[in-house]
Design an enzyme around this catalytic site. Structure first.
Site, short mmCIF file in Angstrom:
data_model
loop_
_atom_site.label_atom_id
_atom_site.label_comp_id
_atom_site.label_asym_id
_atom_site.label_seq_id
_atom_site.Cartn_x
_atom_site.Cartn_y
_atom_site.Cartn_z
N HIS A 127 -15.33 28.73 15.25
CA HIS A 127 -16.23 29.40 15.81
C HIS A 127 -17.32 28.39 16.53
CE1 HIS A 127 -19.76 29.82 13.09
NE2 HIS A 127 -18.70 29.83 12.07
N ASP A 128 -17.25 29.46 17.67
CA ASP A 128 -18.49 28.96 18.67
C ASP A 128 -18.16 27.15 19.04
OD1 ASP A 128 -19.31 31.57 19.15
OD2 ASP A 128 -19.79 30.34 17.02
N GLY A 145 -18.90 24.93 12.69
CA GLY A 145 -19.14 26.16 13.87
C GLY A 145 -20.01 25.31 14.48
#
Length: 272
Positions: A127-128, A145
């Site tokens: 994520h991200d 992340g």
């Protein structure tokens, strides 16, 4: 209701949920599952047994191989089911078992992958993350992340990148390396803990960088990492001297930028 272009080819044993947008020339193979908020741009190809879910956009000409799961929820205890996104660029190759997650709401909610990238089997984009263009992630590479991977980086098989870490343009990370700290552009990092072992001269040469420029970058590297001051002070001290050398300035700007992580060096993290 789905929007499916007339030239798209959807296998009879694939599932394309209502709401999906399927572009011209797209191919969706058997046993694929395309979620209701997915956009597949022109000439994208899902070979077989591919899951594309979430609010995910796949760029033109990108090919995804069996057992990949693209656009799954972020693997984060802070994720509360918010609708976040994953964008994958054009002409990427995503091999077997690759996983890519959408972003988290607390950090803008976006995972972004650029163009012309190669993701080998079982690699993971968390994520991200921000992944640039012309990146190669070898088998079993793991991005935690919030990682940033700049253009033309190569990550060797089994390497792992710590959350919030940056890997600069055209850096090379050796197989099974632990990337705990930021890696400068054109740097070469190996080992666990990962140590900076010089410059990616082979990659620079292949990219067409002139030999004289490479020698200039080497002198700057030595001044930064072997000078008497801290890395950041040494870098700041040579800025005027190397103002006309773009690769050196890229390194200096990378070092000067704000970051959540320290900088990899030839000694940081070394025991003894």
């Amino acid at each position: 209701m789905s929007t499916i272009a007339g030239s798209a080819r959807i296998h009879a044993m694939a599932v394309v949920e209502d709401g999906a947008v399927i572009g011209e020339g797209v191919s969706v193979g058997p046993f694929c599952h395309v979620g209701p908020k997915v956009v597949l741009h022109d000439n994208a190809e899902l070979l077989a047994h591919v899951v594309v879910t979430g609010r995910t956009e796949i760029g033109k000409g990108t090919r995804i191989f069996p057992m990949a799961v693209i656009g799954g929820d972020p693997q984060s205890v802070h994720h509360g089911g918010e609708e976040t996104t994953l964008t994958v660029g054009e002409n990427c190759t995503i091999r077997e078992g690759v996983t890519m997650n959408t972003g988290t709401a607390d950090f803008g909610g976006k995972t972004i992958v650029g163009d012309n990238n190669l993701f080998l089997a079982n690699s993971h984009v968390a994520h991200d993350c921000r992944v640039g263009n012309h990146v190669i992630m070898s088998n079993n590479v793991m991005l935690a992340g919030h990682v940033t991977i700049e253009d033309r980086v190569i990550l060797g098989g089994g390497s792992a990148v710590h959350q919030f870490t940056r890997v600069g343009r055209q850096a090379f990370v050796g197989g099974l390396s632990a990337v705990s700290y930021d890696v400068i552009p054109y740097g070469m990092l190996n080992g666990n803990p990962g140590l900076l072992g010089g410059l990616n001269v082979v990659g620079m040469t292949r990219a067409g960088i002139d030999r004289a420029v490479i020698h200039t970058v080497r002198r700057a590297y030595k001044a930064i990492f072997e000078g008497s001051g801290s890395i950041r002070d040494n870098a700041a001290a040579i800025r005027d001297e190397y103002a006309d050398c773009e690769p050196v300035m890229q390194i200096l700007d990378f070092i000067a930028a704000e970051s959540d992580r320290a900088l990899s060096s030839p000694t940081r993290g070394q025991k003894g």
